[in-house]
Design a protein around this motif. Structure first.
Motif, mmCIF file in Angstrom:
data_model
loop_
_atom_site.group_PDB
_atom_site.id
_atom_site.type_symbol
_atom_site.label_atom_id
_atom_site.label_comp_id
_atom_site.label_asym_id
_atom_site.label_seq_id
_atom_site.Cartn_x
_atom_site.Cartn_y
_atom_site.Cartn_z
ATOM 1 N N THR A 135 0.799 -1.049 -0.085
ATOM 2 C CA THR A 135 0.113 0.100 0.159
ATOM 3 C C THR A 135 0.927 1.484 -0.140
ATOM 4 O OG1 THR A 135 -1.727 1.090 1.199
ATOM 5 C CG2 THR A 135 -0.111 0.055 2.657
ATOM 6 N N GLU A 136 0.446 2.107 -0.900
ATOM 7 C CA GLU A 136 1.291 3.420 -0.827
ATOM 8 C C GLU A 136 0.556 4.554 -0.412
ATOM 9 O OE1 GLU A 136 2.019 3.889 -5.050
ATOM 10 O OE2 GLU A 136 3.408 2.293 -5.315
ATOM 11 N N GLN A 137 -0.562 4.599 0.303
ATOM 12 C CA GLN A 137 -1.264 5.485 0.900
ATOM 13 C C GLN A 137 -1.780 4.940 2.202
ATOM 14 O OE1 GLN A 137 -4.140 7.409 -1.772
ATOM 15 N NE2 GLN A 137 -2.709 7.746 -3.188
ATOM 16 N N LEU A 138 -1.053 4.962 3.185
ATOM 17 C CA LEU A 138 -1.557 4.269 4.547
ATOM 18 C C LEU A 138 -2.764 4.658 4.767
ATOM 19 C CD1 LEU A 138 2.037 3.895 6.580
ATOM 20 C CD2 LEU A 138 0.582 2.076 5.288
ATOM 21 N N TYR A 139 -3.598 4.171 5.606
ATOM 22 C CA TYR A 139 -5.011 4.309 6.191
ATOM 23 C C TYR A 139 -5.172 3.057 7.213
ATOM 24 C CZ TYR A 139 -7.604 1.510 2.747
ATOM 25 O OH TYR A 139 -8.716 0.567 2.104
ATOM 26 N N PHE A 140 -6.193 3.301 7.775
ATOM 27 C CA PHE A 140 -6.560 2.383 8.734
ATOM 28 C C PHE A 140 -6.724 1.062 8.215
ATOM 29 C CE2 PHE A 140 -10.881 3.677 7.664
ATOM 30 C CZ PHE A 140 -11.588 2.415 7.931
ATOM 31 N N LEU A 141 -7.349 0.942 7.372
ATOM 32 C CA LEU A 141 -7.693 -0.441 6.669
ATOM 33 C C LEU A 141 -6.619 -1.222 6.082
ATOM 34 C CD1 LEU A 141 -10.317 -2.088 6.606
ATOM 35 C CD2 LEU A 141 -10.727 -1.257 4.488
ATOM 36 N N ALA A 142 -5.343 -0.540 5.977
ATOM 37 C CA ALA A 142 -4.089 -1.113 5.459
ATOM 38 C C ALA A 142 -3.660 -2.126 6.553
ATOM 39 C CB ALA A 142 -3.121 -0.188 5.302
ATOM 40 N N ASN A 143 -4.209 -1.904 7.841
ATOM 41 C CA ASN A 143 -3.959 -2.831 8.942
ATOM 42 C C ASN A 143 -4.132 -4.148 8.400
ATOM 43 O OD1 ASN A 143 -3.117 -3.759 11.464
ATOM 44 N ND2 ASN A 143 -5.327 -3.932 12.155
ATOM 45 N N THR A 144 -5.212 -4.755 7.849
ATOM 46 C CA THR A 144 -5.518 -6.010 7.590
ATOM 47 C C THR A 144 -5.265 -6.512 6.174
ATOM 48 O OG1 THR A 144 -7.843 -5.385 7.209
ATOM 49 C CG2 THR A 144 -7.533 -5.984 9.263
ATOM 50 N N ARG A 145 -4.356 -5.612 5.465
ATOM 51 C CA ARG A 145 -4.221 -6.198 4.126
ATOM 52 C C ARG A 145 -2.860 -7.135 4.485
ATOM 53 N NH1 ARG A 145 -1.973 -2.374 -0.966
ATOM 54 N NH2 ARG A 145 -4.001 -1.473 -0.680
ATOM 55 N N THR A 146 -3.048 -8.157 4.739
ATOM 56 C CA THR A 146 -1.985 -9.309 4.932
ATOM 57 C C THR A 146 -2.253 -10.590 4.310
ATOM 58 O OG1 THR A 146 -1.824 -8.047 7.205
ATOM 59 C CG2 THR A 146 -0.913 -10.274 7.145
ATOM 60 N N HIS A 147 -1.325 -11.150 3.895
ATOM 61 C CA HIS A 147 -1.579 -12.421 3.366
ATOM 62 C C HIS A 147 -1.525 -13.374 4.218
ATOM 63 C CE1 HIS A 147 -0.891 -15.992 0.836
ATOM 64 N NE2 HIS A 147 -0.786 -15.152 -0.296
ATOM 65 N N PRO A 148 -2.556 -14.481 4.249
ATOM 66 C CA PRO A 148 -2.808 -15.481 5.344
ATOM 67 C C PRO A 148 -1.856 -16.179 5.609
ATOM 68 C CG PRO A 148 -4.651 -15.218 3.387
ATOM 69 C CD PRO A 148 -3.537 -14.606 3.071
ATOM 70 N N VAL A 149 -0.786 -16.403 4.778
ATOM 71 C CA VAL A 149 0.340 -17.113 5.041
ATOM 72 C C VAL A 149 1.442 -16.207 6.082
ATOM 73 C CG1 VAL A 149 2.715 -17.970 4.325
ATOM 74 C CG2 VAL A 149 0.542 -18.331 3.148
ATOM 75 N N ASP A 150 1.322 -15.056 5.643
ATOM 76 C CA ASP A 150 2.354 -14.085 6.519
ATOM 77 C C ASP A 150 1.574 -13.742 7.671
ATOM 78 O OD1 ASP A 150 3.886 -11.932 7.233
ATOM 79 O OD2 ASP A 150 2.425 -10.352 6.532
ATOM 80 N N MET A 151 0.280 -13.724 7.948
ATOM 81 C CA MET A 151 -0.295 -13.581 9.150
ATOM 82 C C MET A 151 -0.248 -14.720 10.158
ATOM 83 S SD MET A 151 -4.152 -12.174 10.165
ATOM 84 C CE MET A 151 -3.728 -10.457 10.101
ATOM 85 N N VAL A 152 -0.236 -16.207 9.599
ATOM 86 C CA VAL A 152 -0.221 -17.202 10.167
ATOM 87 C C VAL A 152 1.311 -17.275 11.011
ATOM 88 C CG1 VAL A 152 -0.046 -19.585 10.058
ATOM 89 C CG2 VAL A 152 -2.094 -18.492 9.143
ATOM 90 N N VAL A 153 2.331 -17.043 9.919
ATOM 91 C CA VAL A 153 3.937 -17.026 10.612
ATOM 92 C C VAL A 153 3.978 -16.053 11.595
ATOM 93 C CG1 VAL A 153 5.931 -16.609 9.871
ATOM 94 C CG2 VAL A 153 4.691 -17.867 8.435
ATOM 95 N N THR A 154 3.489 -14.746 11.547
ATOM 96 C CA THR A 154 3.682 -13.942 12.738
ATOM 97 C C THR A 154 3.027 -14.314 13.812
ATOM 98 O OG1 THR A 154 3.939 -12.213 11.037
ATOM 99 C CG2 THR A 154 3.449 -11.571 13.090
ATOM 100 N N ARG A 155 1.604 -14.720 13.781
ATOM 101 C CA ARG A 155 0.899 -14.951 14.930
ATOM 102 C C ARG A 155 1.627 -16.394 15.700
ATOM 103 N NH1 ARG A 155 -5.608 -13.971 14.223
ATOM 104 N NH2 ARG A 155 -5.196 -11.925 14.073
ATOM 105 N N LEU A 156 2.238 -17.195 14.953
ATOM 106 C CA LEU A 156 2.792 -18.315 15.158
ATOM 107 C C LEU A 156 4.061 -17.952 16.341
ATOM 108 C CD1 LEU A 156 2.673 -21.184 12.926
ATOM 109 C CD2 LEU A 156 1.746 -21.407 15.034
#
Length: 281
Positions: A135-156
């Motif tokens: 994302t080139e223009q940060l805004y609140f909803l950019a928080n959840t622009r996350t690939h599922p693999v990326d989110m699973v790894v970070t949460r693990l």
């Protein structure tokens, strides 16, 4: 209360979850849209395709990781019970509830920091994490622009130490720790990604702020700084802290990223022959 009971009785669980997320989305929009309009940087506008993609990620990021993580975390909890010396869980169980929660939050934050940092430093992990940075223009909803693999790894990375130590799990007295870790991380994540040009003085030493995290999203060299989600002291401790008075000139990544949801989900699986990771300094 009767309406909620009726919905829970007649609607399947997934429908209840989606309805809950819709209500949260409305609340987030009511809070952040006016704030960003009056206190944010003026942008040319956001493509409708990009907005629809971010809305899709909002629901995917909220629904999918919990289902994918349930089995591995249960196995990790069992492994912790069998492998750890009895003295460790005994000492932790003797702590008061507030102590278990605070310790769990700190341990989880350290784990999340390293999961996030490695997502920048390991090429194959960066391919997934780059979706979030596109994302080139940060805004609140950019928080959840996350690939599922990326989110699973970070949460693990954040949750595994808690389950190993017995601070989380079905029978753990301190199981509030992982719930609070995810809740605080998610809610605070919307704030630090928001398009808000606010500075907080000495408070910025204690907690992550939009300025702190926007530098992490900078398009050039400082993308490998400010990994902490809530506690900047971790970046100071590990040498990755960067917070000047100015704001980054540009955000995003140098590689091209599709704007559609399907394109961004598929992007990490396509090899381009270009460098896949922005080398840490």
């Amino acid at each position: 209360m009767s309406l909620l009971h009726t919905l829970q009785t007649h609607l399947p669980g997934i429908a209840i979850d989606v309805l809950r997320l819709v209500l949260w989305l409305v609340l987030l929009a009511v809070i952040f849209v006016p704030l960003e309009r009056f206190f944010g940087e003026r942008h040319a506008g956001r493509a409708r395709t990009e907005l629809f993609s971010d809305l899709g990620f909002y629901f995917i990021s909220s629904l999918l990781p919990a289902a994918l993580l349930a089995a591995p975390l249960a196995l990790i909890a069992v492994a912790g019970q069998r492998l750890l010396p009895d003295a460790i869980p005994a000492a932790l169980s003797a702590l008061p509830l507030w102590g278990k929660i605070l310790l769990g939050l700190l341990i989880g934050e350290v784990g999340t920091y390293w999961g996030h940092r490695l997502s920048h430093e390991i090429p194959w992990l960066w391919r997934y994490h780059a979706v979030h940075h596109s994302t080139e223009q940060l805004y609140f909803l950019a928080n959840t622009r996350t690939h599922p693999v990326d989110m699973v790894v970070t949460r693990l990375f954040g949750l595994t130490p808690l389950y190993l130590l017995g601070l989380a799990g079905p029978s753990a007295a301190g199981s509030a720790a992982p719930v609070l870790l995810l809740l605080i991380g998610t809610v605070w994540g919307f704030f630090i990604h928001a398009n808000l040009r606010w500075r907080f003085g000495p408070l910025e030493w204690l907690v992550a702020t939009p300025a702190f995290h926007h530098w992490h999203h900078s398009k050039f060299e400082n993308i490998n700084r400010n990994y902490a989600s809530t506690l900047p002291v971790l970046d100071r401790l590990f040498g990755t802290y960067h917070l000047p008075r100015a704001w980054p000139a540009a955000c995003g990544i140098e590689a091209a990223m599709p704007q559609t949801l399907a394109g961004q989900l598929a992007a990490p699986f396509r090899r381009t022959g270009k460098p896949e990771v922005q080398a840490a300094e």
